[in-house]
Design an enzyme around this catalytic site. Structure first.
Site, PDB file in Angstrom:
ATOM      1  N   GLU A   1       0.814  -1.214   0.000  1.00 42.81           N
ATOM      2  CA  GLU A   1       0.000   0.000   0.000  1.00 42.81           C
ATOM      3  C   GLU A   1       0.845   1.260   0.000  1.00 42.81           C
ATOM      4  O   GLU A   1       1.960   1.286   0.533  1.00 42.81           O
ATOM      5  CB  GLU A   1      -0.956   0.047   1.212  1.00 42.81           C
ATOM      6  CG  GLU A   1      -2.220  -0.755   1.048  1.00 42.81           C
ATOM      7  CD  GLU A   1      -2.205  -2.044   1.828  1.00 42.81           C
ATOM      8  OE1 GLU A   1      -3.250  -2.706   1.882  1.00 42.81           O
ATOM      9  OE2 GLU A   1      -1.142  -2.402   2.369  1.00 42.81           O
ATOM     10  N   THR A   2       0.260   2.301  -0.601  1.00 43.66           N
ATOM     11  CA  THR A   2       0.806   3.655  -0.569  1.00 43.66           C
ATOM     12  C   THR A   2      -0.315   4.575  -0.111  1.00 43.66           C
ATOM     13  O   THR A   2      -1.450   4.452  -0.582  1.00 43.66           O
ATOM     14  CB  THR A   2       1.298   4.086  -1.960  1.00 43.66           C
ATOM     15  OG1 THR A   2       2.350   3.204  -2.374  1.00 43.66           O
ATOM     16  CG2 THR A   2       1.816   5.509  -1.956  1.00 43.66           C
TER      17      THR A   2
END
Length: 301
Positions: free
Chosen positions: A51-52
Site C-alpha cells: 500500500e501507498t
C-alpha cells in the site's frame, strides 16, 4: 525535471516490526493535494509495495488528516498497516495538531481513531476498527482447501470457512498447524475460482498466539501480504467466536504474519467484550513502526 513541478515528500516505513527490513512496507506521500486520483493509483503501482497512502487536508478540522489508500491495483476504503504507519509518520514529523497521541484520520469508511503508546521498545500506534460483521460461509471446503494447495484434513474440522469484515472483507480459513499455513500456495487463478475475497489463513499456536498468512492476488493484486491490519481485527474476533482463543472481557492476541515470505511481522490485537455480547464491543490493532527511507516524489504527470 522542470522546477515548475511540485515535489512531494515521501516516506517509506516498515510497519508491525521493531527492526528494519521486516514487517510490512508502506509509502506515505505527504501534502498530496493536487495529485489526481488516477495518478495516485499510478504512483502506488510504481512503488509496487502492498500500500501507498496520500495525506490530504481533513474535511473536519477536528481530525488530523484525510488519507487515501492505494494498493498497486485498487483504492481501499480502510486498511490497517497504512493507518498505523501514516499515523506514525504524521506524529514523528510534527504534523499532528498539539502533538496529540490520540487523533482521527479520515478514511473511506469514515474517521478512524488512532492512539500512540510510548513503550520501552519505542512508540506503538493502535487503531480502532469499525464494528465487525460476519458474512457467508463457504460450504465447498475441499475445493477451498485445494485452491490453497492443501487438503481438507488441513482444515480445523469444526470451524467454518467464513467471510468477516470491519471495512475490507476477507475469508478466514482456520488450519490445524503452522506447518499447514506454511504449505499453502498463493496462485491467482486457483484462488480466483474458489474465493471472491482476500484469503486469511491461520493456525492457533496456544496462549493467544496466531500464525497467519494473507493471499489476495485475485482481488487486490497482492500475492502475499506481510502484515494485514485491516484483516487482523476480524481475525481476532473470528478466533474468539470459534473457540480458538479463550473469550474474556478483555482479550489480547499476537498474530505472527509474513514469516514464510521473509518479512516477519507481529500484529497486536485487543478485543473487549460485554458480558452478553456475541461480538466484541471494541477492536484495536497495534504495532511498531521503523523508518527506512525518505525522499522526494517529482510531479509533472
Amino acid at each position: 525535471m522542470s522546477e515548475r513541478f511540485k515535489r512531494y515528500t515521501i516516506h517509506v516505513v516498515d510497519v508491525f516490526t521493531e527492526r528494519p527490513l521486516a514487517g510490512n512496507q508502506l509509502a506515505v506521500v505527504l501534502d498530496a493535494e493536487g495529485i489526481p486520483g488516477d495518478v495516485m493509483q499510478r504512483i502506488a503501482k510504481e512503488m509496487n509495495i502492498s500500500e501507498t497512502t496520500f495525506v490530504l487536508a481533513p474535511e473536519e478540522p477536528a481530525n488530523a488528516a484525510r488519507v487515501r489508500i492505494f494498493t498497486p491495483g485498487a483504492e481501499l476504503p480502510f486498511a490497517g498497516h497504512p493507518t498505523i504507519g501514516t499515523a506514525w509518520v504524521l506524529f514523528t514529523e510534527g504534523l499532528v495538531p498539539g502533538d496529540a497521541l490520540e487523533f482521527a484520520l479520515e478514511e473511506g469508511v469514515g474517521p478512524v481513531r488512532v492512539r500512540g503508546e510510548r513503550e520501552a521498545s519505542g512508540l506503538r500506534f493502535w487503531m480502532t476498527h469499525p464494528k465487525v460483521s460476519f458474512g457467508r460461509v463457504l460450504s465447498q471446503r475441499a475445493a477451498a482447501a485445494a485452491a490453497l494447495g492443501l487438503s481438507e484434513k488441513d482444515l480445523v474440522g469444526d470451524v467454518p470457512i467464513q467471510v468477516a469484515s470491519t471495512g475490507v472483507p476477507f475469508v478466514y480459513v482456520a488450519l490445524t498447524s503452522a506447518r499447514s499455513v506454511d504449505a499453502a500456495v498463493s496462485e491467482k487463478d486457483r484462488l480466483g475460482r474458489a474465493f471472491t475475497e482476500g484469503v486469511f489463513l491461520f493456525a492457533a499456536l496456544g496462549e493467544n498466539r496466531l500464525y497467519s498468512r494473507m493471499f489476495s492476488p485475485h482481488v487486490l493484486d497482492i500475492h502475499e501480504d506481510p502484515a494485514t491490519g485491516s484483516g487482523s481485527g476480524p481475525l481476532g474476533a473470528f478466533a474468539v467466536k470459534y473457540g480458538l482463543v479463550p473469550r474474556s472481557s478483555s482479550v489480547s492476541i499476537v498474530s505472527e504474519q509474513g514469516t514464510k515470505m521473509g518479512r516477519q511481522s507481529f500484529v497486536h490485537i485487543k478485543l473487549a467484550y460485554s458480558p452478553k455480547g456475541d461480538l466484541p464491543s471494541r477492536i484495536e490493532v497495534g504495532g511498531s513502526v521503523v523508518p527506512t527511507l525518505k525522499g522526494e516524489l517529482s510531479g509533472g504527470w
